[in-house]
Design a protein around this motif. Sequence first.
Motif, short mmCIF file in Angstrom:
data_model
loop_
_atom_site.label_atom_id
_atom_site.label_comp_id
_atom_site.label_asym_id
_atom_site.label_seq_id
_atom_site.Cartn_x
_atom_site.Cartn_y
_atom_site.Cartn_z
N TYR A 112 0.52 -0.94 0.03
CA TYR A 112 0.05 -0.03 -0.05
C TYR A 112 1.34 0.88 -0.10
O TYR A 112 0.48 2.54 -0.32
CB TYR A 112 -0.82 -0.26 1.28
N HIS A 113 1.94 1.49 0.64
CA HIS A 113 3.34 2.15 0.70
C HIS A 113 3.51 1.86 0.72
O HIS A 113 5.46 2.07 1.68
CB HIS A 113 2.60 3.69 2.06
N SER A 115 7.93 1.99 0.49
CA SER A 115 9.15 2.94 0.79
C SER A 115 10.53 2.40 0.08
O SER A 115 11.35 3.19 -0.09
CB SER A 115 9.16 3.34 2.06
#
Length: 247
Positions: A112-113, A115
């Motif tokens: 979802y996120h 990084s």
Amino acid sequence: MNQPSTLSPRNGDIERPASDRNVTPAMERQTLTPAQLQERSIISNSLAPRPEVNAFRDLRTRLQATADGHNFVTLVTAVSPGSGASYVCRNLAAAFAFHDTRSAMVLDCNPYHPSQHTTMRIEPVRGGLTDYLRDPETDLGDIVYETGVPRLRLIPAGSPDEFGGEYFSSFRMHLLLDTLRNRYPARYLLLDGPPVSSGPDARILSDLADIVVLVAGYGRDSPAAIAQAAANFDPNKFAGVVFNQGV
């Protein structure tokens, strides 16, 4: 750099053999300089004493002491978004890779996120974890990337997918971890999971891990929120909480 607190517990490259082409990264990267490591928020194994380096070395040593000399899979997850779990996961992996007879691999399990690839400045042109899990034709070697840190590899999260974390409970995910773990006994796998507060994915990933490390934002996550997050995990796997000073 952020500096984690000491873990508070509740209770020459090793990527061989070269002939195994299924897990050989297709692209080599030059070793990062100290300045480049700092830009990527990655600790370095230098002679100069640095508190954050010693904190991660101490955390690494404490986890190894619980494993009787065997490698293991560690889930690093946060109480809430922004607590710094990705930072802790990345640098704990770097600490494992300090020793020239060991290696580490970070799997970005936050679809979802994601990084890790952005922070490490890696372009995942060959795809990543979700691509591998949904496509049986994807080769494992295609999704393993050099990081520029000796003996540290990354499997990025991969292409966005509507099923997201549903793949984590698949047989292919289990097989992936077994393959990565058993092929290299001196390699440590670290799963960078979504925050506990974001849904059930951290708990699902904990079923795949041997050890769970929970990251709390120092002065950010309340004791009640930390206790509620910790309650999601098997007490026999839960190693403790890292209080991260900053994001």
